[in-house]
Motif scaffolding. Structure first.
Motif, mmCIF file in Angstrom:
data_model
loop_
_atom_site.group_PDB
_atom_site.id
_atom_site.type_symbol
_atom_site.label_atom_id
_atom_site.label_comp_id
_atom_site.label_asym_id
_atom_site.label_seq_id
_atom_site.Cartn_x
_atom_site.Cartn_y
_atom_site.Cartn_z
ATOM 1 N N GLU A 120 0.821 -1.212 0.000
ATOM 2 C CA GLU A 120 0.000 0.000 0.000
ATOM 3 C C GLU A 120 0.856 1.263 0.000
ATOM 4 O O GLU A 120 0.587 2.213 -0.738
ATOM 5 C CB GLU A 120 -0.945 -0.009 1.203
ATOM 6 C CG GLU A 120 -2.081 -0.999 1.082
ATOM 7 C CD GLU A 120 -2.890 -0.821 -0.191
ATOM 8 O OE1 GLU A 120 -3.328 0.329 -0.456
ATOM 9 O OE2 GLU A 120 -3.084 -1.807 -0.926
ATOM 10 N N LYS A 123 2.615 2.038 -3.389
ATOM 11 C CA LYS A 123 1.783 2.676 -4.404
ATOM 12 C C LYS A 123 1.860 4.192 -4.315
ATOM 13 O O LYS A 123 1.782 4.891 -5.334
ATOM 14 C CB LYS A 123 0.334 2.214 -4.254
ATOM 15 C CG LYS A 123 0.098 0.755 -4.597
ATOM 16 C CD LYS A 123 -1.352 0.361 -4.335
ATOM 17 C CE LYS A 123 -1.589 -1.122 -4.607
ATOM 18 N NZ LYS A 123 -2.981 -1.519 -4.265
ATOM 19 N N GLU A 124 1.996 4.722 -3.109
ATOM 20 C CA GLU A 124 2.075 6.172 -2.921
ATOM 21 C C GLU A 124 3.340 6.753 -3.551
ATOM 22 O O GLU A 124 3.405 7.950 -3.837
ATOM 23 C CB GLU A 124 2.036 6.505 -1.430
ATOM 24 C CG GLU A 124 0.744 6.081 -0.738
ATOM 25 C CD GLU A 124 0.778 6.362 0.749
ATOM 26 O OE1 GLU A 124 1.647 7.151 1.197
ATOM 27 O OE2 GLU A 124 -0.061 5.795 1.480
ATOM 28 N N TRP A 126 4.648 5.332 -6.364
ATOM 29 C CA TRP A 126 4.592 4.887 -7.750
ATOM 30 C C TRP A 126 5.275 3.550 -8.008
ATOM 31 O O TRP A 126 5.700 3.268 -9.128
ATOM 32 C CB TRP A 126 5.200 5.945 -8.689
ATOM 33 C CG TRP A 126 4.599 7.298 -8.568
ATOM 34 C CD1 TRP A 126 3.427 7.636 -7.951
ATOM 35 C CD2 TRP A 126 5.122 8.519 -9.078
ATOM 36 N NE1 TRP A 126 3.197 8.982 -8.045
ATOM 37 C CE2 TRP A 126 4.232 9.563 -8.727
ATOM 38 C CE3 TRP A 126 6.271 8.830 -9.805
ATOM 39 C CZ2 TRP A 126 4.443 10.881 -9.074
ATOM 40 C CZ3 TRP A 126 6.499 10.151 -10.159
ATOM 41 C CH2 TRP A 126 5.588 11.164 -9.788
ATOM 42 N N ARG A 128 4.857 -0.455 -8.380
ATOM 43 C CA ARG A 128 3.928 -1.568 -8.515
ATOM 44 C C ARG A 128 4.439 -2.765 -7.716
ATOM 45 O O ARG A 128 5.602 -2.823 -7.335
ATOM 46 C CB ARG A 128 3.784 -1.961 -9.985
ATOM 47 C CG ARG A 128 3.325 -0.827 -10.907
ATOM 48 C CD ARG A 128 3.112 -1.353 -12.317
ATOM 49 N NE ARG A 128 4.276 -2.077 -12.805
ATOM 50 C CZ ARG A 128 5.300 -1.511 -13.430
ATOM 51 N NH1 ARG A 128 5.307 -0.203 -13.658
ATOM 52 N NH2 ARG A 128 6.316 -2.246 -13.847
ATOM 53 N N GLU A 129 3.569 -3.717 -7.492
ATOM 54 C CA GLU A 129 3.977 -4.911 -6.741
ATOM 55 C C GLU A 129 5.123 -5.623 -7.450
ATOM 56 O O GLU A 129 6.054 -6.126 -6.806
ATOM 57 C CB GLU A 129 2.780 -5.854 -6.574
ATOM 58 C CG GLU A 129 3.038 -6.991 -5.611
ATOM 59 C CD GLU A 129 1.774 -7.746 -5.249
ATOM 60 O OE1 GLU A 129 1.898 -8.815 -4.620
ATOM 61 O OE2 GLU A 129 0.673 -7.260 -5.583
#
Length: 247
Positions: A120, A123-124, A126, A128-129
């Motif tokens: 989570e 994501k802030e 930028w 991706r997993e």
């Protein structure tokens, strides 16, 4: 929180810091600026306990405890985090594994809870997993490396965050998100020391709260507020040093 007293430091047989004095109170945001070779990065690395920098005089105190001779990991456990100017590549170590283990050990989270938090927060910034399954900084751009440093800070929320030129080698878009996250950490109560040459990183940071320290030749030679940043941006360090410096 942090008190630096008459700090003298040498590396490679040469004295670099020549009597630095600085006090950082809880929740303060300090900026350190100065021309190349003034000792800014040496100060950051010394505060983190880098073994190549030898303290020859003076001391460093954190929360009323002397830490001058503590190892980097001991300082980290006390809540001091350094974001490197040039974050190193670490082959064979995946970002997600490193961050999961770090959160599990420092914040006592189980692996699955740590994993979800990391995804989570990433994501802030930028990521991706899939990005987190890459090896640490291997093949990363300058902006990606600096955003990964900030991700670690967001996850750990240290007591003192030292940022060594977080704006160097960073594109405009990355700089925007980095500056916003630095401001977010400060609003949460993290004390910050930010080292930079330029004022562009303060686009999303409240300049009125900044305490600006100007270094030259291994010492802090001037202190003030954001007006010093504006002066340097407009006229360079010559304006600060009375016209006798080339930068």
């Amino acid at each position: 929180m942090l008190k630096i007293v008459d700090l003298h430091v040498e590396a490679g047989g040469r004295e670099i810091l020549k009597g630095v004095n600085l006090t950082v109170n809880e929740g303060e945001f300090h900026v350190i600026m100065g021309p190349n070779g003034s000792g800014k990065s040496t100060l950051a690395l010394t505060l983190a306990g880098h073994p190549n920098y030898k303290v020859t005089k003076g001391g460093i105190f954190f929360e009323d405890k002397e830490i001058t001779n503590l190892t980097p990991d001991e300082r980290a456990k006390m809540g001091i985090l350094l974001a490197f100017q040039v974050p190193p590549e670490i082959q064979g170590v995946r970002i997600i594994d490193f961050l999961t283990q770090t959160l599990s050990e420092i914040k006592n989270l189980d692996a699955s809870e740590a994993y979800n938090i990391i995804i989570e927060k990433a994501k802030e910034l930028w990521f991706r997993e899939d990005d987190l399954r890459r090896y640490i900084n291997v093949g990363f751009s300058g902006g990606e490396r600096k955003r990964l440093e900030l991700l670690q800070a967001l996850l750990l929320e240290p007591k003192l965050l030292i940022l060594d030129e977080p704006d160097s080698g960073v594109d405009v878009d990355s700089l925007s998100v980095i500056s916003r996250k630095i401001e977010e950490l400060h609003k949460k109560g993290v004390s910050i020391i930010l080292i930079t040459h330029y004022g562009r990183i303060f686009g999303h940071i409240d300049k009125e709260k900044l305490k600006v320290n100007i270094m030259r030749d291994g010492k802090i030679v001037m202190r003030g507020g954001s007006e010093l940043i504006s002066m340097i941006e407009e006229k360079g360090f010559k304006a600060i040093f009375g016209g006798d410096n080339d930068e």
